[in-house]
Design a protein around this motif. Sequence first.
Motif, PDB file in Angstrom:
ATOM      1  N   VAL A  96       8.347  63.485  52.283  1.00 43.47           N
ATOM      2  CA  VAL A  96       7.713  63.538  50.966  1.00 43.47           C
ATOM      3  C   VAL A  96       6.549  62.555  50.940  1.00 43.47           C
ATOM      4  CG1 VAL A  96       8.015  63.189  48.476  1.00 43.47           C
ATOM      5  CG2 VAL A  96       9.905  64.132  49.831  1.00 43.47           C
ATOM      6  N   LEU A  97       5.421  63.030  50.439  1.00 38.38           N
ATOM      7  CA  LEU A  97       4.292  62.153  50.160  1.00 38.38           C
ATOM      8  C   LEU A  97       4.122  62.115  48.649  1.00 38.38           C
ATOM      9  CD1 LEU A  97       1.760  60.477  50.802  1.00 38.38           C
ATOM     10  CD2 LEU A  97       0.503  62.631  51.051  1.00 38.38           C
ATOM     11  N   LEU A  98       4.239  60.940  48.069  1.00 35.30           N
ATOM     12  CA  LEU A  98       4.061  60.768  46.628  1.00 35.30           C
ATOM     13  C   LEU A  98       2.710  60.109  46.397  1.00 35.30           C
ATOM     14  CD1 LEU A  98       5.207  60.912  43.745  1.00 35.30           C
ATOM     15  CD2 LEU A  98       6.165  58.622  44.116  1.00 35.30           C
ATOM     16  N   LEU A  99       1.803  60.864  45.791  1.00 30.54           N
ATOM     17  CA  LEU A  99       0.457  60.355  45.492  1.00 30.54           C
ATOM     18  C   LEU A  99       0.465  59.793  44.084  1.00 30.54           C
ATOM     19  CD1 LEU A  99      -1.516  63.364  46.991  1.00 30.54           C
ATOM     20  CD2 LEU A  99      -1.295  61.084  47.998  1.00 30.54           C
TER      21      LEU A  99
ATOM     22  N   ALA B 154      10.962  58.082  62.091  1.00 28.02           N
ATOM     23  CA  ALA B 154      11.506  59.101  61.172  1.00 28.02           C
ATOM     24  C   ALA B 154      11.526  60.491  61.786  1.00 28.02           C
ATOM     25  CB  ALA B 154      10.681  59.114  59.885  1.00 28.02           C
ATOM     26  N   GLY B 155      11.146  60.597  63.052  1.00 29.69           N
ATOM     27  CA  GLY B 155      10.981  61.916  63.663  1.00 29.69           C
ATOM     28  C   GLY B 155      12.244  62.725  63.808  1.00 29.69           C
ATOM     29  N   GLU B 156      13.393  62.081  63.812  1.00 28.36           N
ATOM     30  CA  GLU B 156      14.649  62.822  63.974  1.00 28.36           C
ATOM     31  C   GLU B 156      15.263  63.202  62.627  1.00 28.36           C
ATOM     32  OE1 GLU B 156      17.599  62.058  67.317  1.00 28.36           O
ATOM     33  OE2 GLU B 156      18.621  61.127  65.604  1.00 28.36           O
ATOM     34  N   SER B 157      15.430  62.253  61.742  1.00 28.10           N
ATOM     35  CA  SER B 157      16.049  62.550  60.441  1.00 28.10           C
ATOM     36  C   SER B 157      15.109  63.335  59.538  1.00 28.10           C
ATOM     37  CB  SER B 157      16.464  61.254  59.737  1.00 28.10           C
ATOM     38  OG  SER B 157      15.330  60.547  59.264  1.00 28.10           O
ATOM     39  N   ARG B 158      13.781  63.123  59.716  1.00 26.41           N
ATOM     40  CA  ARG B 158      12.742  63.775  58.901  1.00 26.41           C
ATOM     41  C   ARG B 158      12.820  63.334  57.439  1.00 26.41           C
ATOM     42  NH1 ARG B 158       9.298  65.634  62.482  1.00 26.41           N
ATOM     43  NH2 ARG B 158       8.471  67.245  61.083  1.00 26.41           N
ATOM     44  N   ASN B 159      13.558  62.281  57.172  1.00 30.28           N
ATOM     45  CA  ASN B 159      13.679  61.789  55.794  1.00 30.28           C
ATOM     46  C   ASN B 159      12.691  60.629  55.589  1.00 30.28           C
ATOM     47  OD1 ASN B 159      15.721  63.557  54.952  1.00 30.28           O
ATOM     48  ND2 ASN B 159      17.296  62.258  55.896  1.00 30.28           N
ATOM     49  N   LEU B 160      11.473  60.995  55.284  1.00 31.46           N
ATOM     50  CA  LEU B 160      10.403  60.026  55.109  1.00 31.46           C
ATOM     51  C   LEU B 160       9.844  60.143  53.695  1.00 31.46           C
ATOM     52  CD1 LEU B 160       8.308  57.958  56.191  1.00 31.46           C
ATOM     53  CD2 LEU B 160       6.921  59.927  56.906  1.00 31.46           C
ATOM     54  N   PHE B 161       9.747  59.013  53.008  1.00 29.00           N
ATOM     55  CA  PHE B 161       9.199  58.984  51.649  1.00 29.00           C
ATOM     56  C   PHE B 161       8.028  58.012  51.648  1.00 29.00           C
ATOM     57  CE2 PHE B 161       9.309  57.531  47.128  1.00 29.00           C
ATOM     58  CZ  PHE B 161       9.143  58.774  46.521  1.00 29.00           C
ATOM     59  N   MET B 162       6.800  58.554  51.646  1.00 27.11           N
ATOM     60  CA  MET B 162       5.600  57.722  51.665  1.00 27.11           C
ATOM     61  C   MET B 162       4.976  57.721  50.273  1.00 27.11           C
ATOM     62  SD  MET B 162       3.611  57.968  55.280  1.00 27.11           S
ATOM     63  CE  MET B 162       2.579  59.328  54.792  1.00 27.11           C
ATOM     64  N   VAL B 163       4.691  56.514  49.780  1.00 25.60           N
ATOM     65  CA  VAL B 163       4.063  56.356  48.462  1.00 25.60           C
ATOM     66  C   VAL B 163       2.681  55.756  48.673  1.00 25.60           C
ATOM     67  CG1 VAL B 163       4.267  55.364  46.168  1.00 25.60           C
ATOM     68  CG2 VAL B 163       6.336  55.931  47.463  1.00 25.60           C
ATOM     69  N   GLY B 164       1.670  56.389  48.119  1.00 28.02           N
ATOM     70  CA  GLY B 164       0.316  55.858  48.275  1.00 28.02           C
ATOM     71  C   GLY B 164      -0.681  56.677  47.477  1.00 28.02           C
ATOM     72  N   ASP B 165      -1.943  56.442  47.746  1.00 31.06           N
ATOM     73  CA  ASP B 165      -3.016  57.148  47.047  1.00 31.06           C
ATOM     74  C   ASP B 165      -4.286  56.970  47.866  1.00 31.06           C
ATOM     75  OD1 ASP B 165      -4.804  58.312  45.327  1.00 31.06           O
ATOM     76  OD2 ASP B 165      -4.700  56.742  43.797  1.00 31.06           O
ATOM     77  N   GLU B 166      -4.775  58.049  48.458  1.00 32.77           N
ATOM     78  CA  GLU B 166      -5.990  57.926  49.270  1.00 32.77           C
ATOM     79  C   GLU B 166      -7.184  57.453  48.443  1.00 32.77           C
ATOM     80  OE1 GLU B 166      -6.207  62.041  47.618  1.00 32.77           O
ATOM     81  OE2 GLU B 166      -4.628  60.797  48.488  1.00 32.77           O
TER      82      GLU B 166
ATOM     83  N   GLU C  55      -3.952  64.590  55.559  1.00 31.77           N
ATOM     84  CA  GLU C  55      -3.453  65.561  56.540  1.00 31.77           C
ATOM     85  C   GLU C  55      -1.937  65.429  56.715  1.00 31.77           C
ATOM     86  OE1 GLU C  55      -5.717  64.990  60.103  1.00 31.77           O
ATOM     87  OE2 GLU C  55      -7.637  65.432  59.134  1.00 31.77           O
ATOM     88  N   PHE C  56      -1.256  65.104  55.638  1.00 36.24           N
ATOM     89  CA  PHE C  56       0.185  64.855  55.695  1.00 36.24           C
ATOM     90  C   PHE C  56       0.936  66.040  56.278  1.00 36.24           C
ATOM     91  CE2 PHE C  56       4.391  64.972  53.545  1.00 36.24           C
ATOM     92  CZ  PHE C  56       4.913  63.792  54.044  1.00 36.24           C
ATOM     93  N   ARG C  57       0.559  67.245  55.881  1.00 38.33           N
ATOM     94  CA  ARG C  57       1.307  68.428  56.333  1.00 38.33           C
ATOM     95  C   ARG C  57       0.986  68.815  57.768  1.00 38.33           C
ATOM     96  NH1 ARG C  57       1.007  71.138  50.853  1.00 38.33           N
ATOM     97  NH2 ARG C  57       3.062  70.809  49.923  1.00 38.33           N
ATOM     98  N   VAL C  58      -0.016  68.199  58.368  1.00 35.51           N
ATOM     99  CA  VAL C  58      -0.255  68.418  59.791  1.00 35.51           C
ATOM    100  C   VAL C  58       0.849  67.732  60.593  1.00 35.51           C
ATOM    101  CG1 VAL C  58      -1.826  67.968  61.716  1.00 35.51           C
ATOM    102  CG2 VAL C  58      -2.747  68.624  59.476  1.00 35.51           C
ATOM    103  N   SER C  59       1.192  66.500  60.195  1.00 39.27           N
ATOM    104  CA  SER C  59       2.267  65.763  60.882  1.00 39.27           C
ATOM    105  C   SER C  59       3.647  66.214  60.427  1.00 39.27           C
ATOM    106  CB  SER C  59       2.109  64.258  60.607  1.00 39.27           C
ATOM    107  OG  SER C  59       0.885  63.775  61.092  1.00 39.27           O
ATOM    108  N   TRP C  60       3.742  66.623  59.165  1.00 40.04           N
ATOM    109  CA  TRP C  60       5.042  66.990  58.585  1.00 40.04           C
ATOM    110  C   TRP C  60       4.894  68.367  57.904  1.00 40.04           C
ATOM    111  CZ3 TRP C  60       8.507  63.324  59.997  1.00 40.04           C
ATOM    112  CH2 TRP C  60       8.002  62.059  60.320  1.00 40.04           C
ATOM    113  N   PRO C  61       4.903  69.453  58.702  1.00 42.02           N
ATOM    114  CA  PRO C  61       4.616  70.789  58.148  1.00 42.02           C
ATOM    115  C   PRO C  61       5.544  71.197  57.010  1.00 42.02           C
ATOM    116  CG  PRO C  61       4.611  70.832  60.549  1.00 42.02           C
ATOM    117  CD  PRO C  61       5.139  69.488  60.151  1.00 42.02           C
TER     118      PRO C  61
END
Length: 628
Positions: A30-33, A243-255, A272-278
């Motif tokens: 999850v990316l939270l903007l 986080a590559g195995e569990s895929r449970n990543l929560f990133m909070v930010g704002d470009e 490009e968040f969905r490039v790394s985490w489709p």
Amino acid sequence: MMKYEAFRSRFGLLLDGQQEAAVRQTEGPVLLLAVPGSGKTTVLLARIGCLIFCQDADPRSILTMTYTVAATEEMRRRFAGIFGGEIAAALDFRTINGVCARIIRQYEAQSGRSAFRLITEEGTSARLLREAYRRCMLPYPAESELEEIKTRIAFCKNGMLTDEEIRELDRENGNLFPIYDAYRAILRENRLMDYDDQMVYGLAILRRAPEILSAWRRRYRYFCVDEAQDTSKIQHEIIRLLAGESRNLFMVGDEDQTIYGFRAAYPRALTEFRVSWPEGRILLLETNYRSDAQIVDHADRFIQKNTERHEKHMHTPNPAGAPVRVTELRRRADQYPYLEKRCADRKGQLAILYRNNESVLPLLDLLEKNGTDYTMREQKSVFFSHPVLRDVKDYLRFAADPTDGECFLRIYFKLRCGIKKEAAHRALRENLLPPKKPILVRLAASAEPWQKDLIYETIEQFSLLKAENSLAAIHRIERELRYGEYLSSQRGDAGKLGIIEALARQNPVQEGLIFRLQQLERMTAEGRRGGEDSVILSTIHGSKGLEYDSVILMDAFDGNFPQIADPACREEELALAEERRLFYVAATRAKRELELLRITTEDTCFIDDFMGIRPQRGTRAVPKPSKR
């Protein structure tokens, strides 16, 4: 396990729809903007609580990574205030450097080898960089030059640049690669590493020691990242591996709040968040609860002018207060007495924000003289070791003593008299024998006819300089002695002269100006913390994450802020985008009142854009994420 409604009620969580959606999204990438003032930290902590109480997650399986050590301590304190100290104690809040330190210690234990020792003192790092300069046969660097090269080396390591890419940078910036290569060799010889190396080695271990990576993946199932927009490329790669195995990543930010490009902050990881985490989801927090509607509306329209960003719009439930105020002043120097009066007459909390550390020096001079209470956190300014200030001091000293050989050697080639190095050194050798003469007089005696006139004119200018007040002397150095022309030819920072001129205006006696500069250097190095109602002086970078009732932004004129020459150039366009983000961050520190100082003799494109005075080109935005 607790139902979500009971969880929210028990801990008194008051969340809007977007905040609640983020808290309840506990699985997957999850990316939270989060726009400024949207309660992102509250949401991050509430989501950790939801994992523990509603999903029965083991607190020890949650790793939260923050940008600074202070942020880790503040986050743990705030979590304990909501959910209790016992659970907070079981959670891991760490910087990414802290994570890498643990990875390196594990590798030491497993391999039986000792890691390089971490450099923790700036003095050691500076000493090693000077040694790198010496090995490259380069002149002894000033503190400002050391700081610049240190920043550029950190950029290379954080950006994961190859040697060839660094050499490419050298084609424009000179000696970066030789110094960097020498610095790396010195570190290896002394078995030392700096803080950026800590991440370089941490990543290398994760890549080359699969058992250590597996151990981290077994230990942690959930990964949270705060201030993701400030995270560098190498840090994002470390996060991706963990986080590559569990895929449970929560990133909070704002470009839109990426303002650390000089430290290799990597906003593309967000765009490009969905490039790394489709399979990842992108969620939004678009409500600013901090600022009034006038400030929010202007700031949102302003940041829309940037390209390569996620489509989002900041809004607020707060009513419109006082209009954003633009105060027009005729020249840069007029800001300082105006600001001093505003500080003295303030009612409530007031912060003065600025792009560069030296901007505040003339104001600091007036506040000290008038006894106005202020708070300025300790900050390191390169202004006092900058070549421009050093040169001005040398001109003044040479005017006072025209036989000063050391001083002359530092400035002779800047005088625009065509003095050759051999002639300069010969004149100094001859001056060791009596009778001792002014060095320029001795040079004129053996000069070609065309050069005599230039040298005698320079002698006259130094003679006049000696008798003048500070401001007239600085003007003479810049114009009649053609130092401004020299700066321009070297692409030097002429803005430093503007600060010196302002200080000279306030300290008319030459000796008094030199003494005041020494005092200001000490004051800025020590910082100061005034009373609770003192005026706050801060760079915009230093104010990140903070908020103030009233904000005044100074020195927002073209060439200083933004520091851009050619927006049509691709690299300059990217730099302009970061400068715009910096202005956006500054404006959104204000809760109730925002005032912008416009210099009428200067172009002020950001102020015009912010106030909607100038039309702009269309923008190209990343499509707005689905909220499904």
